[in-house]
Design a protein around this motif. Structure first.
Motif, short mmCIF file in Angstrom:
data_model
loop_
_atom_site.label_atom_id
_atom_site.label_comp_id
_atom_site.label_asym_id
_atom_site.label_seq_id
_atom_site.Cartn_x
_atom_site.Cartn_y
_atom_site.Cartn_z
N ARG A 303 0.79 -1.23 0.00
CA ARG A 303 0.00 0.00 0.00
C ARG A 303 0.83 1.29 0.00
O ARG A 303 0.48 2.24 -0.71
N TYR A 362 -5.84 -4.68 3.35
CA TYR A 362 -4.87 -4.35 2.31
C TYR A 362 -3.43 -4.59 2.79
O TYR A 362 -2.56 -3.74 2.66
N GLU A 366 -2.68 -7.96 -0.79
CA GLU A 366 -2.47 -6.87 -1.74
C GLU A 366 -0.98 -6.72 -2.06
O GLU A 366 -0.59 -5.86 -2.85
#
Length: 401
Positions: A303, A362, A366
């Motif tokens: 992220r 996330y 991710e």
């Protein structure tokens, strides 16, 4: 930053003693408490956006608390159904619905779909007729304003999500007898921390959405506002108060006249239950800046590179040393592997562990775990005050062929 309870901190210390590699820990006890608060209302129907964290234990916990599930791929659907979630509690979203995927979803019992294009409407109707079923349909609408904000979801930018109202105007619902259009779906802003701003955006959306339903001749029974409820990633931001969100949603429900409001929460549902533990490799100074090199980076937490915003970070152990701004870098051979700049004690060293919070959403799924052949992160849960290892750290030899 979100602070773990004393008991959770104790479990994090235990994990750091057991592990040599970075790992994730999810506090299911704290998650249940949070989810029960979200569900204790009659304003909005809550769906969980599985993309935020599809871990089996997370999905089961959400199901136990009464959430429905927003899935955007066949893999997410299989994962949710494997946790004994009824297919009737699944909503299929996502821009890439192929004919094959639509048929698979219908065969597995899913009956509610968000259409992102005229093609998808046609394919849904064809598949429903083939399987002799009736489907519930929401049309995803994309709106644009002359001025506005931009973020990973698009904001005012053109994205592949849904269609503009003008293109939906070409839809003749009578041509699709296997579909019941029950409402519209709209979601363009992510990680919002102001209920007032959300209310203002939602209110601006209502007139064009209502005009569309009138144009196409269907009653807007459902208004799906997607997600977008944020969590703070820095010490200066205030958390979004759930009661303020409910008050805003109640206004929208009244102003829109719909029977049901839907939201698909991801980050706001699960972010705060997660922690990422990361061992320090070394501290060094470069051109007057303090740097920390750590064992895990964007191979486990992508992220910061995607959104330009780091997860909150603190030293796991207690320290009374003065704080210093450290630039934290992971192990990958790219300058993109940065986990942000954080104020941490000056006495930090290679025996220490950092803990990143808000990683319940996330995080692992991710990430880009295979780059440079580092181990995959282990995952733990805290459930009924007990610590459980769900998956060991996996060496590259487990996935390289």
């Amino acid at each position: 930053m979100h602070m773990a309870s004393t008991q959770t901190l104790s479990h994090l210390h235990t994990v750091a003693q057991e592990q040599l590699e970075p790992c994730f820990v999810y506090d299911l006890d704290a998650l249940r408490t949070h989810l029960n608060t979200l569900m204790d209302q009659d304003v909005v129907t809550l769906w969980y956006a599985v993309k935020a964290n599809p871990l089996s234990a997370i999905v089961r916990t959400l199901a136990e608390c009464g959430f429905r599930f927003d899935v955007a791929s066949s893999g997410e659907l299989q994962q949710v159904l494997a946790q004994e979630v009824p297919a009737q509690q699944v909503l299929n979203t996502g821009p890439a619905k192929s004919r094959r995927q639509i048929k698979q979803f219908i065969e597995l019992g899913v009956r509610t779909f968000v259409a992102e294009s005229l093609n998808q409407v046609r394919w849904l109707n064809e598949a429903a007729l083939e399987h002799d079923v009736q489907l519930k349909l929401l049309l995803r609408v994309q709106l644009r304003w002359p001025k506005g904000e931009k973020n990973p979801l698009g904001g005012d930018s053109l994205t592949p999500f849904g269609l503009d109202p003008q293109h939906w105007h070409g839809l003749y619902l009578a041509d699709y007898p296997a579909l019941q259009c029950i409402g519209v779906h709209i979601f363009q802003w992510g990680n919002m921390l102001s209920a007032d701003k959300l209310l203002s955006l939602w209110q601006q959306m209502l007139p064009p959405l209502q005009a569309l339903s009138e144009k196409l001749g269907f009653a807007m029974q459902v208004l799906d506002l997607g997600g977008g409820l944020g969590v703070p990633y820095d010490e200066h931001s205030e958390p979004l108060a759930w009661q303020d969100v409910l008050n805003a949603l109640a206004q929208i429900k009244q102003q829109s006249g719909v029977q049901e409001l839907w939201m698909e929460l991801g980050r706001y549902a699960v972010a705060e239950c997660g922690y990422y533990l990361n061992p320090v490799v070394e501290q060094k100074e470069n051109y007057g800046e303090q740097q920390l090199i750590v064992s895990g980076g964007i191979n486990h937490l992508l992220r910061p590179a995607v959104a330009g915003q780091a997860f909150p970070c603190r030293l796991l152990r207690e320290s009374h040393a003065p704080l210093q701004a450290f630039n934290i870098h992971g192990p990958l051979c790219t300058a993109l592997d940065s986990l942000g700049t954080h104020n941490l004690p000056l006495d930090i060293n290679e025996d220490d562990w950092l803990v990143f919070s808000q990683t319940g959403a996330y995080g692992f799924t991710e990430s880009m775990p295979f780059f440079l052949c580092h181990p995959l992160a282990a995952e733990y849960v805290i459930d009924n005050e007990q610590l459980h290892l769900l998956r060991e750290s996996a060496s590259p030899s487990s996935y390289l062929r």
